[in-house]
Structure formats: C-alpha cells, structure tokens
Scaffold this motif. Structure first.
Motif, mmCIF file in Angstrom:
data_model
loop_
_atom_site.group_PDB
_atom_site.id
_atom_site.type_symbol
_atom_site.label_atom_id
_atom_site.label_comp_id
_atom_site.label_asym_id
_atom_site.label_seq_id
_atom_site.Cartn_x
_atom_site.Cartn_y
_atom_site.Cartn_z
ATOM 1 N N SER A 89 0.969 -1.163 -0.076
ATOM 2 C CA SER A 89 0.084 0.044 -0.063
ATOM 3 C C SER A 89 0.907 1.045 -0.098
ATOM 4 O O SER A 89 2.036 1.302 0.225
ATOM 5 N N SER A 90 0.416 2.329 -0.494
ATOM 6 C CA SER A 90 1.126 3.652 -0.354
ATOM 7 C C SER A 90 -0.017 4.829 -0.242
ATOM 8 O O SER A 90 -1.026 4.764 -0.781
ATOM 9 N N PRO A 91 0.518 5.620 0.626
ATOM 10 C CA PRO A 91 -0.486 6.934 0.807
ATOM 11 C C PRO A 91 -0.398 7.856 -0.212
ATOM 12 O O PRO A 91 -1.345 8.638 -0.512
ATOM 13 N N TYR A 92 0.444 7.713 -1.198
ATOM 14 C CA TYR A 92 0.449 8.582 -2.493
ATOM 15 C C TYR A 92 -0.420 7.946 -3.529
ATOM 16 O O TYR A 92 -0.708 8.583 -4.811
ATOM 17 N N LEU A 93 -0.911 6.870 -3.706
ATOM 18 C CA LEU A 93 -1.634 6.154 -4.710
ATOM 19 C C LEU A 93 -3.102 5.711 -4.230
ATOM 20 O O LEU A 93 -3.118 5.426 -3.146
ATOM 21 N N ALA A 94 -3.893 5.713 -5.285
ATOM 22 C CA ALA A 94 -5.320 5.485 -5.280
ATOM 23 C C ALA A 94 -5.507 4.743 -6.580
ATOM 24 O O ALA A 94 -5.266 4.741 -7.402
ATOM 25 N N LEU A 95 -6.396 3.485 -6.183
ATOM 26 C CA LEU A 95 -6.737 2.635 -7.412
ATOM 27 C C LEU A 95 -8.339 2.829 -7.806
ATOM 28 O O LEU A 95 -9.033 2.241 -6.849
ATOM 29 N N ASN A 96 -8.734 3.010 -8.967
ATOM 30 C CA ASN A 96 -10.324 3.053 -9.306
ATOM 31 C C ASN A 96 -10.578 1.685 -9.381
ATOM 32 O O ASN A 96 -10.143 0.954 -10.278
ATOM 33 N N SER A 97 -11.538 1.200 -8.663
ATOM 34 C CA SER A 97 -11.933 -0.360 -8.863
ATOM 35 C C SER A 97 -12.435 -0.734 -10.051
ATOM 36 O O SER A 97 -12.621 -1.943 -10.536
ATOM 37 N N GLU A 98 -13.061 0.175 -10.696
ATOM 38 C CA GLU A 98 -13.902 -0.068 -12.007
ATOM 39 C C GLU A 98 -12.951 -0.002 -13.037
ATOM 40 O O GLU A 98 -12.758 -0.878 -13.860
#
Length: 1529
Positions: A1122-1131
């Motif tokens: 995990s990383s506080p800098y990244l976000a992943l769109n589930s769709e």
C-alpha cells in the motif's frame, strides 16, 4: 479393344492376388490328441498373413472337433476351423489378416485351442507369434495446436506440447521423432513434443508463429499438424510518433484545421502495439513563443488547428516550430515528443512594386538585339517575392523584358535616333497567382547618336555647263549632302575623287560648290563631258561617306549637217500612219542650239521628227500607187542649213482574202455511194498576185466520211455512208492563200444521204412471254408485238404474221393483226390439255425485195384454284421438355393440295404467344420464349391452313402440347435465424445436441424435387440428421471460439443435380470458466515531482476475462502493499496520485500487488505487479528549437551553434546525439554543432537537424530539439572558361567587326552573378561589349601581318574580377582587289546581326571560308556586304569569287534564304563601278591603303598619256576605261 489389350489386365489381376493372398502349406502341422491335452507353439509369422494356419491330423473318423478360445477369447475373431464330420483332418485358417498391433495385450501372440468334442473334451492349445510390421503411420491427437504466450515469458520455458501416436506395437516401429518447419531461432522441439523458448520474445517484432510439425517413425512414415503460437503484448515500451519531424503548410490569414501534414497525419501509438494504451496529445512549446496561442491540438486525436490567423508578412521567418508531446493515460511519464515544422504559406494579398516610380535611361542607337538596356527590380511583400510575368506595353515597343526584369533590345531597326530621339513605354508586372495583382511603371529611353548614317546627296546626279563665255572661278554647280547624325557624325566635307585629272574644276569642301579652276578648250559641234565623282564624308570617328556623279558639259560652236546625202528605206503597204522607215543621222549641238528638220517633197505622205525619225503620214498602197518615192529633206539651226534625199521603196503585203463563187451549197448522194466517188466542186478566187493568191482547200466536219482535193476543191466520198446513222452532213470548206500572214475564207456544204432498203425489220424482243387464264374468252387481246425498220417509206413499212404454232391446231388457237401486231385468242383454252403454246411470228417490210425479221411468243396457260388443302392428321399430340431451347423445332405439320404447286403458296393461321409455325409447317418455340412446367404444363393450339391469299381454301387441325418436367429449380431454404443461439457444452456422437431443424423445398417433380441436406465440407463438431435437424456432435467452447459459420448445402436428386447453399451462423452462449488476465504481469510508471498533482493519472491497469456478460465484469484492488500516495479505481483500473508529492524529497520507488476479480459464481481472480517511480527531475533543452546561420565554404569543424539541455539534477549527466544530416554535421559532448564538410549555398541553403539529449537516469529520460541552419552566400570571384582566347581577322576588317566572344562564369546567384566586361587597358585597335563579352574591331589597318593582344576583365557587382588574354592574328594577305561586294535587299542593321550566319551560308555555297569585313547601307532596304574568300589559307581573287557567285547563283540564294527567309535577292557589284548612293570606289577609298589608290591614279595617267593626241575624246574615253557605264549592264 485388341486381344493384347484384354490380356494385360488379367495378368495384373493375377499378380495382385499373389501379393495379397498367401497360398501353399500351412504354417504348422500336428496330430490331435483326443486322449489328453497337448500344447504346441507353431512358430512365428508376419502380421497381415492370410491362409492356412495349421493342418490338424489324426482325427478319429466320426469324431467331432471344434475351435475354441484359449486365454484370449477375442483371438478367435482372426481364425476359423474347416472340418467336415467323418474326415480325419481339419484345417485352421484365417478369417481376416493377422494383426500384431491388435494382439498387443498378449505380446503379439495368437492363442487358440482345437478341442475334441467327445464325452471328455480335451484341448490341444496352440500359440503363434505374430511379427509386427511397420504398417501404421503416426497420428497427431489434433490437427491444429494453438496457444498464447506472453512476450515476458522466460527463456527455456515450455510453451506448447504436441502429441502423436503410432499404432504399431513394437518400439522399433512406433518410436517417434518430432521436427517442425520453418526453422526458428526462437524455439526448439524435443522428442517428447515440447516447444521450448530459446530466445526472448518481442510482440512488436513478431506477433505470431505458424509451424508445421511432423512426427516421423523410424521407417519414415509420418503425420503433420499445424502449430500456432500467438504472442501476447506486455506493457514495457513508451509511446512513439510515426515520425519525429512533421511538416505542415498553412495559408496565412486563415484559421481551422491544417490542410495537410507531411509525410502523413500526426499519429502516435503505444510502443506496446498489442496493448495500445490510449494517449493524450499536447503542445509543449512553440517557437517563436509569441505564436503559442495561435495553435491548438486535440488531446485525443492529435489534430492540429490554427486558433488565431497569422500574417506571414509580419513574420521574420515563415517557419514556426510546434513541439508536441504525447503521454500514456496510464502513465504520464511514458511520453514521446515530435516537432511539427509549420510553414505559413503566402496568400497573394500584396501587389508587386517597382524599385523606382519611373525609369529614365539612355541607349546607343542601333544597339544589337538582346543588348541590355537596364534592369527593373520588382518586389512583392508576399513570400517568394514577385512571381509573375513582366510585359512591355505596348507590345510594339522595340524592347523585351526577361523574367529577372532585364530590359533588352528586341528590334534593333527601331532604335534609330534620326527617326525617333526618345521612346516611351510601360513595364507591367502581373502576378501569375490569383487575383493576379499588377503594377505598371513608365520608362523613357533617350537614344544616343551613333555614326550609322552615311551622308546622302539630295540628288542622284548633278549637272553643270561651261559655255564659250567661260571665266575662272565661275560657279558651275553646287552639290549638297545630308547626314541626319548629330554633332561631328553629321558634319560633311566634300572632295572630288575622280574625273578631274586635268584640274579644270575645284570644290569648296564645306559648301560643295564646284567652280571652274582652268579654262576648257571647246570643240565645234561637240559637247565635252566631264563626269566628276564627288565624295561627301562625315566627321565621325570612323568616317562614313557616299558619292555622287556630277556631269559638267562644255558645248562648242554649232554647224548642223547630215552625215549622208542619200538615205534608203523600205516600207510595207497598208501600214498605219507613223511607221518608222529609217533614222536620219546628223551632227548638231541639239541641246544647246535647237535645229529644225523638214520634208521638202512628198509632204503629204512623209514626215521627219526633230531627232531624225523618218515616218509615213498616210497608208501606202502597192497596187493602186507608185512602188518608189524620192523625198527631199533639210536641216537648219536658223543660221546654217543642209539637205539630203531619202529613197523609199513600197513592198506588197497579203491584204486580200479568197472569195468563194457560191455559198452555201447543197448536194445529195445515195447511202451506198462508193468511196472515192465525187460529190461536188467548191472553188474560190483571190485578187492578190503571186503566192498571195495561190489557194489551198481543206475540209472541216463530215466525221471523216468526205475529203477535198486541196488544189481543185473537189469534194468526194471518203468513207461508207449509212442514212440510218446520219442522214446529212454539214461541211465547211476552207480556202487559204499562201501569203504571210495567210488569209482565208469559208463556204458551207450540206450533203444529204438518200435511202436504200438495207435494214431488216427487228422485233423489240427476241422472245415474248404472256400468261393467260384458262378461262379467258375468245377475242381477248393477249399481247402487242412491235418491230422497227429504220428505212424510209415503203422500205420501212412493216406487216405481221404467224407462220408456226406449237402444238399445232386446226383451227389455230391464236391470230395476229397484220398491221398493229396485236396477238388475240382465237379458240378457248384448257389448262388440263395444253399448259403452254409456242408461236413463231415474222415482220416483213415493203421494200423490193422485201426483208423479213422473226421472233417467238410463249403463251402460258394458268390454272384456277378449286381444291382445299388437307392436314395429314386432324389432331397432333406432342410432349416437350420445359428446358427446350428458344427457337427449337418441335414437329412438322404435313399439308397437301391437289391444285398446281400444292400447298407451296399456303400459310398457317393460329393464335399463340409461345409457339410459332413457319410457312413450311414447322412448329417451334418462339425466340426469346422459354417454357416453365411449374407455371404451365400444357398447351392447345387450333391451326388453320390457307392455300392462298386472298380468297384461299382452308383446313383445320388441333395441336396438343404437353410440357415435361426438367430439373430447373434449385432447393430453397426456409427463413433461418441469424445467429442461431446454442449453449456451449460437451456434445458427442453419442449425446448430440439438436441445434436447428431445416426443411428446404423444391417445386420440381419426382426425384427432381427430393432434397437432402449436408454440410458443404465435413465438420468435426456438426452434422445433419436425415430429417434435416442440425446436430452438435463435438465439444463446443465459447472462449475458444464463440461463433461457427456453417456452409449448408441443399441438393435434389435430379439430373443434372441442383443445389443451393446458405450459411448458418451458430453463436455459443457463455459459461463462467475463465480467470481474468492482466494485460501485463508488471505495470511500471514514472513521474517527475514537478508534474505531480492530486488526481494525476499515472497508469491504468487492464485485465480481460474471456467470459461474457457478468462473468467478464472485473473489479480492481490492491491485494498486497500500500502507499499513501496512490489510489486505485476499482472499476477503471486507473492508478492516480492522492497528493502533489510535496513531501517527497528524493527518488522513490513504490511496489504493490494489484488483483483483478470477476463477478462469476464462484468468482475467479489474478494478480499483477505495480511499480511507480517518483522522480525529482528529467532532462530538458533550454529551447525547443534553435536557429543558426553559417557562411558557405567554411572549413571542416566550423562551429554552427550551441545547444544546451539540463538533467534537472547534478547527479545525472547529459549526452547529445545528432539524429539527422550526420554526414554533414556533428555534435560534441558540450552541445556544440560542428560542420563535417564545406557547405555550398548554391547546392542547399537550409538544413533542419534533430538533436537528442539523454540523461544517465535509470531508466534514462530524453528530449529532442530542432535546429535550423541557414547557409549564407559568400561573394565568389568570376572565372573565365579559358585563360587565353585566340582569333584571326583581316587587316581590312571595319569598325565593330566581331573578333571573338569571351565568357566568364560566376558561381554566385542572383545579382551577385551579373558580370560586366571591359578591357584592362584602352586599345586603339579593339574594344569589348560590356554585357555580351564580344571583342570587336576599332581599327586594325596598321596591324596587318602582326599579332595583337588585349586583356579582357569580367567584374561582378561587388568588384571581384577575373581576366583573360585575347590573342589576335591580323592577316594582311587581303587587298582591295580581293574584296567582293554584293548588295542584298535587306536592311543593313538586319544583315549586321546575322554576319556569322551569312558567312556560313556563303561559305557553304562557294566551298570556301568567307570573312565579311563590312556591312553598309546603300538605300533604305539595301545593304552592301564586303567580304573576302579564303581557300586553304590563301585569299581567293575577287574575279574567281565573282565568277563562282554568278555560276552558283541559285545555290547562293538558297543558302541566303535559310538566313533571311523567302524573297531575299543578291546582286554582284562589279569592281570600280560607282553605285547610286554609295559607290564601291568610295568604300574602297576608305578601306584600302593609299598605295592602292596611288596605283589606280598611275594607271589613269598612263592611259591619258596614250590619248594625248586626241584631246577631244580623252574625257569620254577616260570614263569608259575606268568605270563601266551602268547603262551597258
């Protein structure tokens, strides 16, 4: 077939049997043991054996034996027992060939037993070893193997395995080896069938492999299968543009999309072409930067547009560089850059402009064609400057203009200062591009004077007189010449050149006044004449002159007298008054003292004129008047007189015509008159005497039938006469006397030819024919006979009669009117008795004896129709196939008629659009008509036979036509759903799935309409049942293949068989049986901190699921890390930043695991590795484009300019690489661009370089800058084509005679290449034309026989020079006597322009080399050309040249026509003869050295010394000796 042919197949059959059937002894023989059991091994035999296996003996008679299983019951399927109860032996033989491969379970051993079937059953067991033969080929388990392999798979991995099985039972025959083709460096194939990867795969290089794999046993039997390996792309490459540099051209003042981009439209794509991630386009920079807002780019398509219009004229450079960038949507650090070089094209919105508001120039008159006047500079603010046409207005102006604005002389003849001192015209500059802007400027050309006009005398000749009261210095005459040239060129001085050897006259050089310098001794009755030749010379540097003749007359005392006392003459009679009899010669000074001539006797008949012409005043008649006259004449000047006698004789002439005694004359002659018999005499008389009255007769007309005696005038018959051809002849008798000229008369003679009976009557036809109905009544006129006899009267009167009838009858059937020739019917006719009569008729005339002509008449008796036609049947039945060809015959109707001709003239009447019946009764199918049983299967026709038209008799019949079926319809399919939905599943032959029932139709009958269904080619997964049901008989997997296109054939049983084909598309429905698959096992993205922003897209995860519907829906998540800098769109799978990374201070790498899960039940998932590099900075140029300039011809290694790029960190270095024009330029480590060769502006003046900067990061970053290099022009010195030019001329060559052309070249372009020629030092002998480089003569008389040299220099506009040396050989071998002068009917200035062509023309005609030394003007359109001829280096004498000119006049004219065109004419001017305006003597006086002139004077003086004893004739004879009077030519 012959006997031998039938035997050969039999022999082949015998051989075949021998090969396939084993005959002879059994494999083994044994005795059965019925008392107990036995066991025997029969040995071994090769598989495939058929025949007897064992002969079993020892069977007790009456006992029974059986063949029973032993261990393996299935072995008995190969054997049978041949035994009959009561026999003592039995035979075990094969039922089918022995097969070792079927006995693999018993180790290829055949087991059986022969059992005694008694109370106690004993088994006699047997074993037989079957030897294995290689009779099976290997067979692959499937014909096509396919798999997908990621390009990231490691080397030495197994990617696919193939399997083949050999049905043979021993390792020797069933052991296999594998191979594949074509050979590949990427894979190896093991003997176990495994494909092993031996080289790293690259999707962008090879996307798929196709192999043919072979399995081979030890004996060569083999099988093949297809292997397809598809490479799956992996996201490991940056995107790229199709080209690093694009070129675009946009018009100024316009907005919108670019019209075209070269070499193609802007396009970038993911380097991983199998993934092909979506890209975002942007503009990173524009150079010059002020145009940044003028352009937009579509972020998704990359289409560039102009947002704000650009004015090209406001630009320093018409090229704008647009740096464009593309980035992947899943990773913004994966970028590519390109440069679009935009050229702003000019729009023609500016009019051309001249460099001056008006031009005023001076020009030497008579400047040659193409001489440069000046150069007009035209500019245009539009790109490329002025591009258009330049035109002189009006077009009649004597100037032309070149595309560069150079004004040149077009018509030299119009540049005559004396006619027009200045010329005004306009130059129009008109653009070639719409809207064709134009501008005009005024040009004034002032002509400078050239001494091009010779003085011209006001009169062709002048006269003066010296009388007895002569005094010294008295004015005799004043000559006057005019010269239109200006200043010294027009100032004239006069001299007496010839004719004043005694010094009687003097001339004032400025006024032209001729005065008496010495008294002249006058002579009685004589006018002394002194022809003086006066020359007028102008004051030009090269003087021009002309001459005229002045006649001074000095009359003496007058005493008129006749030179004879008696003059004699003759005259013909009857001449009109004024006939000249003779000319009386006398002496007197008529021009000074008038004299009177007079006739003193016979004044009424004769007269004399003041010049002595003695003529008649009336007609003289030889017959009616005297034949001779003596006439007294006298002459007187009022003071003195003289007389003489003229004896005149009158001679006779033929002045009377013959006269006929009577005319016209008519005579008759019979047409049988004999040739030579006389007709009549026609005579005439003539009042003249002697031969003038002797007559000769001739005849005109008569067509040669008559002749006349030329002396007596007797007309006689000369040819046979025929009154019927010509009844009379009109003749004309001509009587002609023998005088000179002869006189004649004519008389008319009409000869009439009388008739005799010499023509037989002639019928108008040799045979007459007439048709008569048998029902005609007696007395009917049948025919009018006609006979003609051309004789007259009774001789031509004809009577008619019948002298023979066939067949004969009594009384006669016909009668003939004797006078009219009318043939009538005298008896009734009967066609059944006689069908034709033949009559012989005759025509007799009334002559004595009578003449008879014969003819014949054929009378045909015509039948009358009274019998109806009859059909052969009342009804006709016929059957035809429906495929009967159009126009085909079906049957023939038979019709008879007992009347004459039968039914030959009959026809058929019927009604049918389908069938046709011709006149012969043939029934046929109409053309363009076809039968169709399915539409109509029978036809009924009523046919009427009519024997004639009109009023014919008829008969009726019926036609019954049956149409038989033909297989002309193909089966038709019913409506079939598209697609046919069918669930995937494991179907088989044992458990098939019913897909669709198809029932086709066919309208044909019987077997033609019976339809069967089949697949066009056998399919392993589908087949048809007999009832038309489509069955699935194999396993169907939607993920492997979701749709099947089946080609279905419906066939009938007709002949020929017809079929129809359709396609059935079977679409499989889905089952969730596939795991989601990421597009790559690893995703990598990099981003510079300066580009970081919250929500910025770094990369996009992409996974696919081969299932359909909800089974294929995927949800993304991070399963590890995990990383506080990244976000992943589930769709969407988008990985974005959660912040701007402000707290990141150093390069950081983030590693996580992503999971893709589908929505199936149960759900399936897969994972991939995610790597994100957070970088502090990347490489970048200080400018996206650079502009440098460099003078041409700089040495190798010259610095062009410096580029600089920064890595953004001191930790990384930057390296530079040149991508284009590496053969001409280089870049060093510091970014300096250097030349690798000397550059030449004239070869190419612009270069565009791409320089790439790469840093040392891992992975590295790069940037590209565009560098424009302009090569500037350097003024270079001109160069002559030769260091030394050599030429030769004659010393008598005149001013401006051409010597040689020198030519220098200047490598510079534009105005820098314009050269001016001049002499390095002034020369009194030569000069050079400044624009053309023509070296010409000034004066070379003093250089005869010497070598001369001058130095010529060529200077460009910036003062750079080149020099060359001109060496001239001045030949002195030519003298005045060698000079030949011809006159041409061409203007002198035209001839001057074509001197070289004329030299060539004259030389070609004469066969010598010709050198023209002067061209001068003799009149307005007449030029004098002076030249010498040279043969082998020697000058040809003028006499020889003149002789050849006159002898070859036609050839010379033909050559001159080639130069000047049709109509050219030349004359040879004889030596020492003055011309009317400018004499050759004067010309030679200018050109020939003074010593020649002295020689002429010496000759004149010698001649004078010989004539000193008779001073009264010296002047006249002097002129006669020295000059030829023109009147004698």
């Amino acid at each position: 077939m012959d006997a031998g042919g039938s035997i050969r197949p039999c022999l082949l059959l015998v051989i075949s049997v021998c090969v396939c059937v084993v005959t002879g002894s059994p494999i083994g023989t044994s005795d059965i043991n019925c008392a107990g059991s036995s066991n025997k091994d029969l040995g071994a035999v090769d598989e495939g054996y058929t025949g007897d296996v064992e002969l079993v003996n020892g069977i007790t008679s009456g006992s029974n034996v059986k063949l029973v299983p032993y261990i393996f019951a299935t072995h008995l399927e190969f054997l049978e027992l041949s035994f009959t109860l009561g026999e003592t032996s039995a035979t075990v033989r094969t039922k089918k060939p022995l097969d070792a491969d079927a006995l693999i379970g018993s180790d290829r051993t055949l087991y059986y037993s022969v059992m005694c079937d008694g109370p106690i059953k004993h088994n006699n067991t047997r074993t037989l070893k079957i030897n294995d033969l290689n009779d099976h080929s290997p067979v692959f388990s499937q014909k096509v193997y396919s798999t997908e392999v990621s390009e990231a798979v490691s080397v030495d991995s197994e990617v696919l395995r193939v399997t083949a099985v050999d049905g043979d039972s021993t390792p020797e025959n069933n052991q296999l080896t594998y191979s594949f083709a074509p050979a590949s460096e990427y894979f190896t194939l093991t003997n176990s069938g495994a494909f092993i990867l031996k080289r790293r795969l690259n999707y962008n290089v090879v996307k798929s492999f196709n192999f043919i794999v072979m399995a081979r046993d030890n004996h060569g039997l083999n099988d093949t299968a297809t292997v397809v390996i598809n490479i799956v792309d992996f996201d490991n490459l940056n995107p790229y543009f199709s080209h690093s540099v694009y070129r675009a051209f946009i018009p100024e003042n316009e907005v919108g999309s670019f019209r075209a981009i070269e070499p193609e439209a802007i396009k970038a794509q993911d380097g991983d072409s199998g993934i092909n991630m979506t890209l975002i386009y942007s503009i990173s920079a524009v150079s010059p930067d002020k145009y940044r807002t003028n352009f937009n780019i579509d972020s998704s398509s990359g289409v560039l547009t102009v947002a704000t219009a650009i004015d090209r004229e406001d630009m320093n450079n018409s090229v704008i560089s647009i740096n464009i960038m593309v980035a992947q949507t899943d990773d913004s650090l994966k970028t590519a850059v390109a440069v679009v070089s935009v050229t702003v094209e000019d729009v023609n919105d500016n009019a051309p402009e001249f460099d001056q508001p008006e031009y005023s120039v001076t020009l030497l008159e008579n400047s040659p064609v193409d001489a440069v006047v000046f150069k007009a500079i035209v500019t245009d603010r539009d790109q490329g400057g002025f591009v258009g046409t330049l035109q002189i207005l009006p077009e009649s102006a004597p100037f032309s203009i070149g595309p560069d604005g150079t004004i040149r002389v077009k018509n030299s003849t119009a540049l005559d200062r004396e006619t027009t001192q200045s010329l005004t015209f306009q130059i129009e500059a008109r653009e070639t591009s719409p809207p064709n802007n134009k501008a005009a400027v005024q040009v004034s050309v002032t002509l400078l004077d050239e001494n091009d006009n010779s003085p011209e005398f006001t009169s062709d000749s002048y006269e003066g007189k010296v009388f007895a009261n002569q005094t010294l210095e008295m004015l005799l005459v004043q000559v006057e010449a005019e010269d239109p040239d200006a200043d010294l060129n027009g100032q004239i001085k006069y001299t007496i050149d010839f004719g004043n050897s005694d010094g009687y006259f003097s001339i004032e050089e400025n006024t032209g006044k001729i005065t008496l310098a010495k008294l002249i001794p006058l002579e009685e009755n004589r006018i002394m004449e002194f022809p003086l030749y006066v020359t007028a010379r102008d004051g030009g540097r090269i003087s021009r002159s002309s001459s005229t003749q002045v006649n001074i007359r000095a009359p003496g005392d007058s005493r008129p007298q006749f030179l004879q006392k008696v003059y004699r003459g003759t005259v013909e009679e009857e001449q009109d008054p004024g006939v000249l009899i003779l000319k009386v010669n006398f002496v007197a000074i008529v021009t000074e003292v008038p004299v009177t001539l007079r006739v003193d006797s016979e004044v009424d008949k004769f007269a004399i004129s003041p010049t002595g012409d003695f003529t008649t005043k009336v007609k003289l008649d030889y017959d009616e008047a005297p034949h001779n006259y003596s006439v007294t004449i006298s002459i007187s000047d009022g003071t003195n007189s003289d007389s003489a006698v003229v004896e005149v004789q009158v001679t006779d002439i033929n002045d009377n015509s013959p006269v006929f005694t009577s005319s016209p004359v008519t005579k008759s002659v019979p047409e049988d008159a004999e040739v030579g018999s006389n007709v009549t005499a026609v005579t005439a008389t003539d009042k003249d005497s002697s031969f003038n009255k002797e007559l000769r007769y001739s005849l005109r007309g008569g067509e040669g039938r008559f002749a006349i005696d030329p002396v007596s005038g007797m007309v006689s018959v000369a040819g046979a006469l025929d009154r019927e051809t010509n009844a009379e002849y009109s003749l004309l008798v001509v009587a002609e006397d023998q005088g000179r000229p002869a006189r004649s008369a004519t008389a008319s003679l009409l000869v009439q030819v009388s008739d005799i009976n010499d023509n037989v009557p002639k019928f108008s036809g040799v045979e007459y024919q007439v048709e008569v109905l048998e029902t005609e009544s007696v007395g009917t006129s049948l025919l009018m006979l006609s006979a003609v006899d051309p004789d007259e009267g009774a001789n031509g009167r004809v009577t008619y009669s019948i002298f023979q009838q066939s067949p004969s009858s009594d009384p006669a059937v016909f009668e003939l009117d004797s006078s009219s020739g009318t043939l009538r019917l005298a008896q009734p006719l009967d066609f059944s008795e006689v069908t034709m009569y033949s009559l012989m008729v005759q025509a007799s005339d009334g002559g004595t004896p009578s003449l008879v002509g014969n003819s014949s008449v054929v009378v045909k008796v015509k039948d009358v129709n009274n019998n109806p036609p009859e059909f052969s049947k009342e009804s006709y039945d016929v059957a035809v196939s429906e495929n009967l060809a159009s126009g085909a015959s079906i049957l023939t109707l038979e019709v008879t008629d007992r009347d004459e001709g039968g039914f030959s003239k009959g026809n058929f009447v019927y009604t049918s659009d389908t069938f046709d019946i011709n006149k012969q009764g043939v029934l046929s199918l109409r053309k363009n008509v076809t039968l169709d049983r399915e539409t109509k299967d029978s036809y009924i026709l009523q046919v009427l036979a009519v024997d004639q038209v009109p009023d014919g008799l008829t008969a009726t019949a019926q036609l019954n036509i049956t149409v038989l079926d033909y297989n002309d319809n193909a089966p038709q399919f019913p409506a079939i759903p598209d697609p046919v939905l069918f669930p995937e599943g494991a179907y088989s032959e044992e458990a098939p799935g019913e897909v669709l029932a198809i029932v086709p139709t066919d309208p044909d009958l019987g077997p033609n309409g019976e339809v069967t269904l089949s697949l066009s080619s056998p399919h392993p997964l589908f087949r048809f049942r007999e009832d038309g049901m489509l069955l699935a008989v194999g396993s169907l997997d939607r993920e492997r293949k979701d749709t099947y296109e089946l080609l279905v054939t419906a066939s009938d049983k007709g002949s020929p068989q017809r079929e129809n084909v359709t396609t059935v598309r079977v679409s499989l429905t889905d089952v969730n049986d596939n795991t989601p698959e990421f597009s790559s096992s690893s995703y990598v993205s990099s981003i510079l901190l300066k580009d970081a922003a919250k929500g910025k897209l770094l990369l996009t995860l992409a996974a696919t699921d081969r299932d359909a519907g909800n089974n294929s829906l995927i949800t993304y998540s991070f399963s590890a890390g995990s990383s506080p800098y990244l976000a992943l769109n589930s769709e969407t799978g988008d990985v974005t930043l959660t912040s701007d990374l402000a707290n990141v201070t150093e390069d950081t790498t983030l590693v996580l695991t992503a999971m893709a899960k589908d929505h199936g039940q149960p759900p399936l998932n897969s994972t991939a590795r995610v790597v994100v590099n957070l970088r502090v900075a990347g490489v970048a140029f200080s400018n996206t484009s650079y502009n440098f300039s460099l003078p041409e011809n700089e040495p190798v290694g010259a610095t062009v300019g410096m580029v600089w790029a920064s890595s953004g960190s001191d930790l990384y270095d930057v390296a530079y690489t040149l991508k284009t024009h590496t053969d001409l330029f280089s870049v060093n480590t510091s970014g300096a661009i250097l030349t690798k060769t000397e550059l030449d502006k004239e070869e190419q003046d612009w270069y565009i370089l791409d320089v790439e900067a790469v840093d040392t990061r891992t992975p590295p970053t790069s940037a590209v800058a565009m560098v424009r290099v302009q090569v500037e022009d350097v003024n270079e010195s001109p160069e002559f084509q030769s260091e030394v030019y050599k030429a030769s001329i004659f010393s008598i060559a005149p001013y401006k005679a051409p010597v040689i052309h020198v030519k220098a070249l200047d490598p510079d372009v534009g105005e820098e290449g314009q050269l001016v020629y001049s002499l390095s030092a002034d020369s009194p002998h030569f000069d050079v034309d400044p624009s053309s480089g023509l070296v010409y003569v000034v004066s070379v008389v003093s250089l005869a026989g010497q070598q001369a040299a001058v130095e010529v220099k060529a200077t460009d506009p910036r003062g750079l020079q080149a020099t060359t040396k001109v060496e001239v050989e001045v030949k002195g071998g030519a003298s005045s006597s060698d000079v030949v002068v011809i006159s041409l009917n061409q203007p002198a200035n035209v001839v001057e322009k074509k001197v070289r062509e004329m030299e060539k023309a004259l030389g070609g005609a004469l066969g010598w080399a010709v050198n023209i030394i002067e061209v001068s003007s003799a009149a307005e359109r007449t030029a004098l050309v002076s030249f010498v001829a040279v043969d082998g280096g020697e000058v040809v004498s003028s006499e020889e040249v003149i002789k050849k000119l006159q002898g070859q006049s036609a050839a010379v004219t033909a050559e001159l026509v080639k130069v000047f065109g049709p109509g050219v004419h030349f004359d040879v001017m004889k030596p020492q003869k003055p011309a009317s305006n400018q004499t050759l003597a004067i010309t030679l006086g200018v050109l020939i050295p003074l010593i020649v002139l002295g020689s002429i004077v010496l000759i004149i003086r010698n001649r004078l010394r010989h004539r000193r004893g008779d001073r009264r004739r010296r002047s006249k004879e002097f002129i006669g000796l020295t000059f030829n009077d023109q009147s004698t030519e």
